[in-house]
Design an enzyme around this catalytic site. Structure first.
Site, PDB file in Angstrom:
ATOM      1  N   ILE A  13      47.528  44.614  22.640  1.00  0.00           N
ATOM      2  CA  ILE A  13      48.114  45.734  23.403  1.00  0.00           C
ATOM      3  C   ILE A  13      47.344  45.936  24.712  1.00  0.00           C
ATOM      4  O   ILE A  13      47.937  46.167  25.771  1.00  0.00           O
ATOM      5  CB  ILE A  13      48.118  47.035  22.571  1.00  0.00           C
ATOM      6  CG1 ILE A  13      48.853  46.833  21.241  1.00  0.00           C
ATOM      7  CG2 ILE A  13      48.750  48.178  23.366  1.00  0.00           C
ATOM      8  CD1 ILE A  13      48.722  47.991  20.261  1.00  0.00           C
ATOM      9  N   ASP A  33      35.258  44.476  26.270  1.00  0.00           N
ATOM     10  CA  ASP A  33      35.748  43.829  25.046  1.00  0.00           C
ATOM     11  C   ASP A  33      34.691  42.850  24.553  1.00  0.00           C
ATOM     12  O   ASP A  33      34.156  42.079  25.347  1.00  0.00           O
ATOM     13  CB  ASP A  33      37.072  43.093  25.340  1.00  0.00           C
ATOM     14  CG  ASP A  33      37.872  42.817  24.077  1.00  0.00           C
ATOM     15  OD1 ASP A  33      37.338  42.182  23.152  1.00  0.00           O
ATOM     16  OD2 ASP A  33      39.044  43.234  24.029  1.00  0.00           O
ATOM     17  N   THR A  37      38.475  40.162  18.204  1.00  0.00           N
ATOM     18  CA  THR A  37      39.839  39.681  17.948  1.00  0.00           C
ATOM     19  C   THR A  37      40.590  39.439  19.259  1.00  0.00           C
ATOM     20  O   THR A  37      41.724  38.972  19.237  1.00  0.00           O
ATOM     21  CB  THR A  37      40.643  40.690  17.094  1.00  0.00           C
ATOM     22  OG1 THR A  37      40.564  41.979  17.727  1.00  0.00           O
ATOM     23  CG2 THR A  37      40.097  40.786  15.688  1.00  0.00           C
ATOM     24  N   SER A 121      49.388  55.661  13.343  1.00  0.00           N
ATOM     25  CA  SER A 121      50.315  56.334  12.431  1.00  0.00           C
ATOM     26  C   SER A 121      49.836  56.240  10.979  1.00  0.00           C
ATOM     27  O   SER A 121      50.338  56.962  10.124  1.00  0.00           O
ATOM     28  CB  SER A 121      51.704  55.696  12.526  1.00  0.00           C
ATOM     29  OG  SER A 121      51.629  54.333  12.162  1.00  0.00           O
ATOM     30  N   TYR A 144      40.413  52.386   7.307  1.00  0.00           N
ATOM     31  CA  TYR A 144      40.923  52.279   8.686  1.00  0.00           C
ATOM     32  C   TYR A 144      41.613  53.571   9.107  1.00  0.00           C
ATOM     33  O   TYR A 144      41.356  54.114  10.192  1.00  0.00           O
ATOM     34  CB  TYR A 144      41.903  51.105   8.786  1.00  0.00           C
ATOM     35  CG  TYR A 144      42.653  51.038  10.091  1.00  0.00           C
ATOM     36  CD1 TYR A 144      42.040  50.612  11.260  1.00  0.00           C
ATOM     37  CD2 TYR A 144      44.007  51.398  10.158  1.00  0.00           C
ATOM     38  CE1 TYR A 144      42.735  50.544  12.463  1.00  0.00           C
ATOM     39  CE2 TYR A 144      44.708  51.332  11.353  1.00  0.00           C
ATOM     40  CZ  TYR A 144      44.066  50.913  12.502  1.00  0.00           C
ATOM     41  OH  TYR A 144      44.756  50.852  13.694  1.00  0.00           O
ATOM     42  N   ARG A 271      50.313  45.026  -0.569  1.00  0.00           N
ATOM     43  CA  ARG A 271      48.985  45.082   0.056  1.00  0.00           C
ATOM     44  C   ARG A 271      48.342  46.435  -0.191  1.00  0.00           C
ATOM     45  O   ARG A 271      48.982  47.464  -0.022  1.00  0.00           O
ATOM     46  CB  ARG A 271      49.125  44.876   1.567  1.00  0.00           C
ATOM     47  CG  ARG A 271      48.713  43.501   1.921  1.00  0.00           C
ATOM     48  CD  ARG A 271      48.543  43.119   3.320  1.00  0.00           C
ATOM     49  NE  ARG A 271      48.873  43.981   4.414  1.00  0.00           N
ATOM     50  CZ  ARG A 271      48.890  43.525   5.667  1.00  0.00           C
ATOM     51  NH1 ARG A 271      48.605  42.275   5.928  1.00  0.00           N
ATOM     52  NH2 ARG A 271      49.189  44.319   6.665  1.00  0.00           N
TER      53      ARG A 271
HETATM   54  N1  LIG Z   1      48.992  46.876  16.695  1.00  0.00           N
HETATM   55  C1  LIG Z   1      49.390  47.977  16.085  1.00  0.00           C
HETATM   56  O1  LIG Z   1      50.444  48.009  15.465  1.00  0.00           O
HETATM   57  C2  LIG Z   1      48.563  49.251  16.148  1.00  0.00           C
HETATM   58  C3  LIG Z   1      49.011  50.389  15.440  1.00  0.00           C
HETATM   59  C4  LIG Z   1      48.246  51.547  15.484  1.00  0.00           C
HETATM   60  C5  LIG Z   1      47.102  51.593  16.259  1.00  0.00           C
HETATM   61  N2  LIG Z   1      46.699  50.485  16.938  1.00  0.00           N
HETATM   62  C6  LIG Z   1      45.466  50.572  17.739  1.00  0.00           C
HETATM   63  O2  LIG Z   1      45.681  49.957  19.000  1.00  0.00           O
HETATM   64  C7  LIG Z   1      44.471  49.384  19.472  1.00  0.00           C
HETATM   65  C8  LIG Z   1      44.694  47.956  19.918  1.00  0.00           C
HETATM   66  O3  LIG Z   1      45.118  47.172  18.805  1.00  0.00           O
HETATM   67  P1  LIG Z   1      45.731  45.699  18.955  1.00  0.00           P
HETATM   68  O4  LIG Z   1      46.862  45.614  18.010  1.00  0.00           O
HETATM   69  O5  LIG Z   1      45.915  45.366  20.379  1.00  0.00           O
HETATM   70  O6  LIG Z   1      44.568  44.821  18.297  1.00  0.00           O
HETATM   71  P2  LIG Z   1      43.635  43.672  18.893  1.00  0.00           P
HETATM   72  O7  LIG Z   1      42.768  43.236  17.748  1.00  0.00           O
HETATM   73  O8  LIG Z   1      44.447  42.639  19.563  1.00  0.00           O
HETATM   74  O9  LIG Z   1      42.772  44.462  19.961  1.00  0.00           O
HETATM   75  C9  LIG Z   1      41.551  45.102  19.687  1.00  0.00           C
HETATM   76  C10 LIG Z   1      40.568  44.673  20.756  1.00  0.00           C
HETATM   77  O10 LIG Z   1      39.323  45.367  20.547  1.00  0.00           O
HETATM   78  C11 LIG Z   1      38.270  44.428  20.717  1.00  0.00           C
HETATM   79  N3  LIG Z   1      37.112  44.892  19.966  1.00  0.00           N
HETATM   80  C12 LIG Z   1      36.951  44.936  18.624  1.00  0.00           C
HETATM   81  N4  LIG Z   1      35.740  45.405  18.300  1.00  0.00           N
HETATM   82  C13 LIG Z   1      35.121  45.673  19.486  1.00  0.00           C
HETATM   83  C14 LIG Z   1      33.831  46.175  19.802  1.00  0.00           C
HETATM   84  N5  LIG Z   1      32.946  46.501  18.861  1.00  0.00           N
HETATM   85  N6  LIG Z   1      33.514  46.326  21.112  1.00  0.00           N
HETATM   86  C15 LIG Z   1      34.397  45.976  22.099  1.00  0.00           C
HETATM   87  N7  LIG Z   1      35.616  45.494  21.831  1.00  0.00           N
HETATM   88  C16 LIG Z   1      35.982  45.354  20.532  1.00  0.00           C
HETATM   89  C17 LIG Z   1      38.827  43.126  20.200  1.00  0.00           C
HETATM   90  O11 LIG Z   1      38.105  41.985  20.635  1.00  0.00           O
HETATM   91  C18 LIG Z   1      40.253  43.175  20.703  1.00  0.00           C
HETATM   92  O12 LIG Z   1      40.375  42.607  21.979  1.00  0.00           O
HETATM   93  C19 LIG Z   1      43.464  49.551  18.325  1.00  0.00           C
HETATM   94  O13 LIG Z   1      42.667  50.675  18.604  1.00  0.00           O
HETATM   95  C20 LIG Z   1      44.318  49.803  17.109  1.00  0.00           C
HETATM   96  O14 LIG Z   1      43.641  50.556  16.138  1.00  0.00           O
HETATM   97  C21 LIG Z   1      47.394  49.304  16.890  1.00  0.00           C
END
Ligand SMILES: NC(=O)c1ccc[n+]([C@@H]2O[C@H](COP(=O)([O-])OP(=O)(O)OC[C@H]3O[C@@H](n4cnc5c(N)ncnc54)[C@H](O)[C@@H]3O)[C@@H](O)[C@H]2O)c1
Length: 313
Positions: A13, A33, A37, A121, A144, A271
Protein backbone atom coordinates in the site's frame (compact mmCIF):
# COMPACT_ATOMS: atom_id res chain seq x y z
CA UNK A 1 5.20 22.94 7.36
CA UNK A 2 5.80 20.79 4.34
CA UNK A 3 7.14 17.43 3.35
CA UNK A 4 5.57 14.00 3.19
CA UNK A 5 6.85 10.89 4.91
CA UNK A 6 5.58 7.36 4.38
CA UNK A 7 6.62 4.68 6.86
CA UNK A 8 6.32 1.29 5.18
CA UNK A 9 6.60 3.13 1.84
CA UNK A 10 8.35 0.20 0.14
CA UNK A 11 5.41 -2.10 0.91
CA UNK A 12 2.28 -2.87 -1.06
CA UNK A 13 0.00 0.00 0.00
CA UNK A 14 2.84 2.39 0.92
CA UNK A 15 4.43 2.23 -2.53
CA UNK A 16 1.07 3.00 -4.17
CA UNK A 17 0.66 5.96 -1.80
CA UNK A 18 4.13 7.22 -2.72
CA UNK A 19 3.17 7.11 -6.42
CA UNK A 20 -0.06 8.99 -5.69
CA UNK A 21 1.80 11.70 -3.74
CA UNK A 22 4.39 12.08 -6.48
CA UNK A 23 1.59 12.63 -9.01
CA UNK A 24 0.53 15.63 -6.89
CA UNK A 25 3.94 17.18 -7.52
CA UNK A 26 4.65 17.69 -3.83
CA UNK A 27 8.43 17.16 -4.11
CA UNK A 28 10.52 14.25 -2.87
CA UNK A 29 8.82 11.74 -0.59
CA UNK A 30 10.73 10.40 2.39
CA UNK A 31 10.26 6.66 2.90
CA UNK A 32 11.15 4.90 6.14
CA UNK A 33 11.22 1.14 5.66
CA UNK A 34 13.41 -1.69 6.95
CA UNK A 35 12.43 -3.91 3.99
CA UNK A 36 11.07 -6.69 6.18
CA UNK A 37 8.19 -7.32 3.77
CA UNK A 38 8.78 -4.33 1.49
CA UNK A 39 11.01 -4.21 -1.59
CA UNK A 40 12.92 -1.40 -3.26
CA UNK A 41 11.65 -2.68 -6.61
CA UNK A 42 8.12 -1.71 -5.50
CA UNK A 43 9.33 1.87 -6.03
CA UNK A 44 11.27 1.06 -9.22
CA UNK A 45 10.12 3.65 -11.75
CA UNK A 46 9.55 6.37 -9.10
CA UNK A 47 12.82 5.77 -7.24
CA UNK A 48 14.23 9.20 -8.21
CA UNK A 49 11.38 10.91 -6.41
CA UNK A 50 12.01 9.02 -3.18
CA UNK A 51 14.40 9.62 -0.35
CA UNK A 52 14.63 6.05 0.97
CA UNK A 53 15.83 5.35 4.52
CA UNK A 54 16.33 1.70 5.46
CA UNK A 55 15.46 2.25 9.07
CA UNK A 56 13.54 0.28 11.69
CA UNK A 57 10.67 2.13 13.38
CA UNK A 58 11.74 0.37 16.59
CA UNK A 59 14.87 2.57 16.54
CA UNK A 60 13.62 5.86 17.97
CA UNK A 61 16.93 7.70 17.56
CA UNK A 62 17.04 6.81 13.88
CA UNK A 63 13.49 7.89 13.01
CA UNK A 64 13.24 11.06 15.18
CA UNK A 65 15.51 13.23 12.98
CA UNK A 66 13.81 11.95 9.82
CA UNK A 67 10.29 12.98 10.82
CA UNK A 68 11.20 16.28 12.51
CA UNK A 69 9.27 19.20 11.03
CA UNK A 70 7.41 17.12 8.42
CA UNK A 71 4.01 18.31 7.24
CA UNK A 72 2.41 14.88 7.01
CA UNK A 73 3.49 11.43 8.14
CA UNK A 74 1.58 8.42 6.81
CA UNK A 75 2.34 5.62 9.24
CA UNK A 76 1.96 2.30 7.41
CA UNK A 77 5.01 0.33 8.59
CA UNK A 78 3.89 -2.84 10.35
CA UNK A 79 4.07 -6.61 10.34
CA UNK A 80 0.61 -6.85 8.82
CA UNK A 81 -0.51 -10.41 9.41
CA UNK A 82 -2.99 -12.10 11.74
CA UNK A 83 -1.46 -15.62 11.52
CA UNK A 84 2.09 -14.31 11.82
CA UNK A 85 1.14 -12.42 15.00
CA UNK A 86 -0.10 -15.71 16.46
CA UNK A 87 2.99 -17.66 15.46
CA UNK A 88 5.51 -14.88 16.25
CA UNK A 89 3.81 -12.56 18.74
CA UNK A 90 6.99 -10.90 20.02
CA UNK A 91 8.34 -9.29 16.82
CA UNK A 92 4.78 -8.48 15.81
CA UNK A 93 4.22 -6.63 19.10
CA UNK A 94 7.58 -4.88 18.94
CA UNK A 95 6.89 -3.41 15.50
CA UNK A 96 3.13 -2.86 15.55
CA UNK A 97 2.84 -1.64 19.14
CA UNK A 98 6.26 -0.34 20.30
CA UNK A 99 7.30 0.82 16.84
CA UNK A 100 4.01 2.68 16.38
CA UNK A 101 4.44 4.34 19.77
CA UNK A 102 7.92 5.47 18.63
CA UNK A 103 6.48 6.97 15.45
CA UNK A 104 3.82 8.94 17.34
CA UNK A 105 6.35 10.09 19.94
CA UNK A 106 8.83 11.18 17.27
CA UNK A 107 6.07 13.02 15.39
CA UNK A 108 4.85 14.72 18.54
CA UNK A 109 8.30 15.83 19.67
CA UNK A 110 9.25 16.76 16.12
CA UNK A 111 6.24 19.06 15.60
CA UNK A 112 4.75 17.09 12.69
CA UNK A 113 1.62 18.64 11.14
CA UNK A 114 -0.55 15.52 10.84
CA UNK A 115 -0.15 11.76 11.18
CA UNK A 116 -2.42 9.43 9.20
CA UNK A 117 -2.30 5.98 10.78
CA UNK A 118 -3.08 2.73 8.93
CA UNK A 119 -5.39 1.01 11.41
CA UNK A 120 -7.19 -2.26 10.72
CA UNK A 121 -10.75 -3.57 10.46
CA UNK A 122 -9.52 -6.60 12.42
CA UNK A 123 -10.24 -4.45 15.51
CA UNK A 124 -13.96 -5.26 15.09
CA UNK A 125 -13.46 -9.02 15.38
CA UNK A 126 -16.62 -11.10 15.22
CA UNK A 127 -19.12 -8.47 16.29
CA UNK A 128 -22.38 -9.77 14.84
CA UNK A 129 -23.72 -6.59 13.34
CA UNK A 130 -22.90 -5.76 9.73
CA UNK A 131 -21.79 -3.39 8.40
CA UNK A 132 -19.24 -2.41 11.05
CA UNK A 133 -19.69 1.12 12.38
CA UNK A 134 -16.91 3.09 14.09
CA UNK A 135 -19.00 3.45 17.26
CA UNK A 136 -19.10 -0.33 17.90
CA UNK A 137 -17.07 -1.72 20.77
CA UNK A 138 -13.95 -3.41 19.38
CA UNK A 139 -13.47 -7.14 19.91
CA UNK A 140 -9.98 -8.04 18.67
CA UNK A 141 -9.35 -11.77 18.10
CA UNK A 142 -5.60 -11.86 17.48
CA UNK A 143 -2.40 -10.20 18.71
CA UNK A 144 -2.27 -8.30 15.40
CA UNK A 145 -5.76 -6.88 15.96
CA UNK A 146 -4.87 -5.83 19.52
CA UNK A 147 -1.65 -4.17 18.35
CA UNK A 148 -3.35 -2.20 15.58
CA UNK A 149 -6.10 -1.14 17.99
CA UNK A 150 -3.50 -0.01 20.51
CA UNK A 151 -2.08 2.20 17.77
CA UNK A 152 -5.51 3.82 17.37
CA UNK A 153 -5.76 4.46 21.10
CA UNK A 154 -2.30 6.00 21.11
CA UNK A 155 -3.21 8.15 18.11
CA UNK A 156 -6.22 9.48 20.00
CA UNK A 157 -4.24 10.04 23.21
CA UNK A 158 -1.32 11.71 21.45
CA UNK A 159 -3.94 14.14 20.15
CA UNK A 160 -5.71 14.74 23.45
CA UNK A 161 -2.61 14.81 25.69
CA UNK A 162 0.12 16.14 23.39
CA UNK A 163 -1.84 17.97 20.71
CA UNK A 164 -0.46 15.82 17.87
CA UNK A 165 -2.93 15.97 14.97
CA UNK A 166 -3.75 12.33 14.10
CA UNK A 167 -6.33 10.59 11.91
CA UNK A 168 -6.83 6.81 11.90
CA UNK A 169 -8.15 4.85 8.92
CA UNK A 170 -9.30 1.28 9.48
CA UNK A 171 -8.31 -0.46 6.25
CA UNK A 172 -10.54 -3.37 5.16
CA UNK A 173 -8.80 -6.15 3.12
CA UNK A 174 -6.88 -4.10 0.63
CA UNK A 175 -5.83 -5.70 -2.66
CA UNK A 176 -4.13 -4.64 -5.87
CA UNK A 177 -0.82 -4.60 -7.76
CA UNK A 178 2.41 -5.31 -5.82
CA UNK A 179 0.76 -7.24 -3.00
CA UNK A 180 3.30 -9.95 -2.24
CA UNK A 181 1.85 -13.44 -2.86
CA UNK A 182 4.95 -15.37 -1.84
CA UNK A 183 4.55 -15.82 1.91
CA UNK A 184 2.13 -18.06 3.80
CA UNK A 185 0.97 -14.83 5.44
CA UNK A 186 0.06 -13.14 2.16
CA UNK A 187 -3.33 -11.56 1.52
CA UNK A 188 -5.84 -13.94 -0.04
CA UNK A 189 -6.34 -12.06 -3.30
CA UNK A 190 -2.59 -11.98 -4.02
CA UNK A 191 -2.51 -15.76 -3.50
CA UNK A 192 -5.53 -16.15 -5.81
CA UNK A 193 -3.80 -14.00 -8.45
CA UNK A 194 -0.75 -16.19 -8.42
CA UNK A 195 -2.86 -19.35 -8.67
CA UNK A 196 -4.93 -18.10 -11.57
CA UNK A 197 -1.90 -16.84 -13.52
CA UNK A 198 0.06 -20.07 -12.89
CA UNK A 199 -3.06 -22.28 -13.33
CA UNK A 200 -2.62 -23.90 -9.92
CA UNK A 201 -5.29 -24.84 -7.39
CA UNK A 202 -5.58 -22.44 -4.44
CA UNK A 203 -6.36 -23.67 -0.94
CA UNK A 204 -9.17 -21.74 0.70
CA UNK A 205 -9.07 -21.81 4.51
CA UNK A 206 -12.49 -22.89 5.81
CA UNK A 207 -15.57 -23.22 3.59
CA UNK A 208 -14.91 -20.09 1.52
CA UNK A 209 -18.16 -18.52 2.69
CA UNK A 210 -16.34 -16.05 4.94
CA UNK A 211 -16.85 -12.58 3.51
CA UNK A 212 -14.73 -9.46 3.30
CA UNK A 213 -15.02 -5.85 2.21
CA UNK A 214 -12.31 -6.11 -0.44
CA UNK A 215 -11.03 -2.62 -1.21
CA UNK A 216 -8.93 -1.74 -4.21
CA UNK A 217 -5.62 -0.15 -3.21
CA UNK A 218 -6.14 3.03 -5.22
CA UNK A 219 -9.35 3.77 -3.31
CA UNK A 220 -7.48 3.37 -0.01
CA UNK A 221 -4.61 5.56 -1.15
CA UNK A 222 -7.01 8.27 -2.30
CA UNK A 223 -8.66 8.21 1.11
CA UNK A 224 -5.26 8.50 2.84
CA UNK A 225 -4.67 11.69 0.90
CA UNK A 226 -8.11 13.05 1.75
CA UNK A 227 -7.57 12.20 5.42
CA UNK A 228 -4.29 14.11 5.38
CA UNK A 229 -6.07 17.28 4.22
CA UNK A 230 -9.55 17.16 5.79
CA UNK A 231 -10.49 19.80 8.35
CA UNK A 232 -11.97 19.11 11.79
CA UNK A 233 -11.00 15.43 11.94
CA UNK A 234 -8.02 15.47 14.32
CA UNK A 235 -8.10 12.63 16.85
CA UNK A 236 -10.76 10.70 14.90
CA UNK A 237 -10.96 7.22 13.38
CA UNK A 238 -12.76 6.20 10.17
CA UNK A 239 -13.54 3.02 8.30
CA UNK A 240 -11.62 2.86 5.03
CA UNK A 241 -13.56 0.18 3.17
CA UNK A 242 -15.52 -0.06 -0.02
CA UNK A 243 -18.86 -0.71 1.70
CA UNK A 244 -19.47 -4.05 -0.03
CA UNK A 245 -18.94 -7.67 1.00
CA UNK A 246 -17.93 -10.70 -1.06
CA UNK A 247 -17.16 -14.28 -0.04
CA UNK A 248 -13.85 -15.90 -0.94
CA UNK A 249 -15.79 -18.32 -3.16
CA UNK A 250 -17.30 -15.37 -5.04
CA UNK A 251 -13.89 -13.75 -5.49
CA UNK A 252 -12.36 -16.97 -6.85
CA UNK A 253 -15.25 -17.57 -9.25
CA UNK A 254 -15.14 -13.94 -10.51
CA UNK A 255 -11.41 -14.19 -11.05
CA UNK A 256 -11.55 -17.50 -12.92
CA UNK A 257 -14.41 -16.15 -15.06
CA UNK A 258 -12.36 -13.06 -15.99
CA UNK A 259 -9.38 -15.28 -16.83
CA UNK A 260 -11.55 -17.81 -18.70
CA UNK A 261 -10.38 -20.85 -16.73
CA UNK A 262 -12.13 -23.49 -14.65
CA UNK A 263 -10.09 -24.42 -11.57
CA UNK A 264 -12.09 -25.66 -8.55
CA UNK A 265 -10.37 -24.59 -5.30
CA UNK A 266 -9.31 -26.96 -2.49
CA UNK A 267 -10.57 -26.34 1.01
CA UNK A 268 -8.36 -26.55 4.13
CA UNK A 269 -8.74 -25.94 7.85
CA UNK A 270 -9.92 -22.45 8.88
CA UNK A 271 -7.20 -19.95 9.81
CA UNK A 272 -6.74 -19.13 13.48
CA UNK A 273 -7.84 -15.63 14.42
CA UNK A 274 -9.79 -15.08 11.19
CA UNK A 275 -13.08 -13.23 11.48
CA UNK A 276 -16.13 -14.61 9.66
CA UNK A 277 -17.60 -11.55 7.99
CA UNK A 278 -16.46 -8.02 7.49
CA UNK A 279 -18.01 -4.99 5.81
CA UNK A 280 -17.48 -1.29 6.38
CA UNK A 281 -20.11 1.30 7.06
CA UNK A 282 -18.56 4.17 5.11
CA UNK A 283 -21.04 6.89 6.15
CA UNK A 284 -18.60 8.79 8.37
CA UNK A 285 -15.70 8.62 5.91
CA UNK A 286 -17.96 9.81 3.08
CA UNK A 287 -19.33 12.67 5.20
CA UNK A 288 -16.12 13.92 6.87
CA UNK A 289 -13.37 12.93 4.44
CA UNK A 290 -15.18 12.92 1.10
CA UNK A 291 -14.53 9.18 0.66
CA UNK A 292 -15.73 8.10 -2.80
CA UNK A 293 -14.50 4.60 -3.72
CA UNK A 294 -14.38 4.21 -7.51
CA UNK A 295 -13.52 0.58 -8.08
CA UNK A 296 -16.01 -2.30 -8.08
CA UNK A 297 -14.62 -5.72 -7.14
CA UNK A 298 -14.69 -6.80 -10.77
CA UNK A 299 -12.84 -3.70 -11.99
CA UNK A 300 -10.27 -3.96 -9.21
CA UNK A 301 -9.69 -7.65 -9.92
CA UNK A 302 -9.26 -6.94 -13.64
CA UNK A 303 -6.64 -4.29 -12.96
CA UNK A 304 -4.84 -6.43 -10.42
CA UNK A 305 -4.85 -9.45 -12.69
CA UNK A 306 -3.43 -7.37 -15.55
CA UNK A 307 -0.53 -6.39 -13.31
CA UNK A 308 0.19 -9.95 -12.13
CA UNK A 309 0.07 -11.22 -15.72
CA UNK A 310 2.56 -8.58 -16.80
CA UNK A 311 4.88 -9.09 -13.84
CA UNK A 312 4.74 -12.84 -13.96
CA UNK A 313 4.04 -13.67 -10.29
N1 LIG B 1 -3.29 -5.05 3.28
C1 LIG B 1 -4.38 -4.99 4.02
O1 LIG B 1 -5.41 -5.56 3.67
C2 LIG B 1 -4.41 -4.19 5.31
C3 LIG B 1 -5.59 -4.19 6.09
C4 LIG B 1 -5.61 -3.48 7.28
C5 LIG B 1 -4.51 -2.73 7.65
N2 LIG B 1 -3.39 -2.74 6.88
C6 LIG B 1 -2.24 -1.94 7.33
O2 LIG B 1 -1.70 -1.23 6.22
C7 LIG B 1 -0.29 -1.07 6.39
C8 LIG B 1 0.44 -1.49 5.13
O3 LIG B 1 0.21 -2.87 4.89
P1 LIG B 1 0.58 -3.59 3.50
O4 LIG B 1 -0.54 -4.50 3.18
O5 LIG B 1 1.03 -2.59 2.52
O6 LIG B 1 1.78 -4.54 3.96
P2 LIG B 1 3.31 -4.61 3.53
O7 LIG B 1 3.89 -5.75 4.32
O8 LIG B 1 3.44 -4.66 2.06
O9 LIG B 1 3.87 -3.23 4.07
C9 LIG B 1 4.40 -3.03 5.36
C10 LIG B 1 5.72 -2.31 5.20
O10 LIG B 1 6.25 -2.02 6.51
C11 LIG B 1 7.64 -2.32 6.48
N3 LIG B 1 8.07 -2.63 7.84
C12 LIG B 1 7.78 -3.72 8.59
N4 LIG B 1 8.38 -3.65 9.78
C13 LIG B 1 9.07 -2.48 9.79
C14 LIG B 1 9.90 -1.86 10.76
N5 LIG B 1 10.14 -2.41 11.95
N6 LIG B 1 10.45 -0.66 10.45
C15 LIG B 1 10.24 -0.08 9.22
N7 LIG B 1 9.47 -0.64 8.29
C16 LIG B 1 8.88 -1.83 8.57
C17 LIG B 1 7.76 -3.50 5.55
O11 LIG B 1 9.08 -3.71 5.07
C18 LIG B 1 6.77 -3.14 4.47
O12 LIG B 1 7.36 -2.39 3.44
C19 LIG B 1 0.07 -1.88 7.64
O13 LIG B 1 0.16 -0.98 8.72
C20 LIG B 1 -1.10 -2.81 7.84
O14 LIG B 1 -1.27 -3.17 9.19
C21 LIG B 1 -3.30 -3.47 5.72
Amino acid sequence: MSGYIVTGGAGFIGSMLVRRLLREGVGKITVIDNMLTGHEENLAEVRDGVDLHRVDICDYDAIAPLVRGAGTVFHLAAIPSVPRSIREPVPSHEVNADGTFNVFRACSEGGVGRVVYAASSSAYGDTEVLPKVETMAPRPKSPYAVQKLLGEYYASVFYSCFNLDTVCLRFFNVYGPRQDPTSPYSGVISIFMRSVVERTTPTIHGDGEQSRDFTYVEDVVELCLKASRAKGVAGKMYNAGNGNRYTLNQVWSTLTRIEGVDIPPKYGPPREGDVRDSQADTTAAVRDLGHAPRFSLEEGLRRTLAWYREHGH
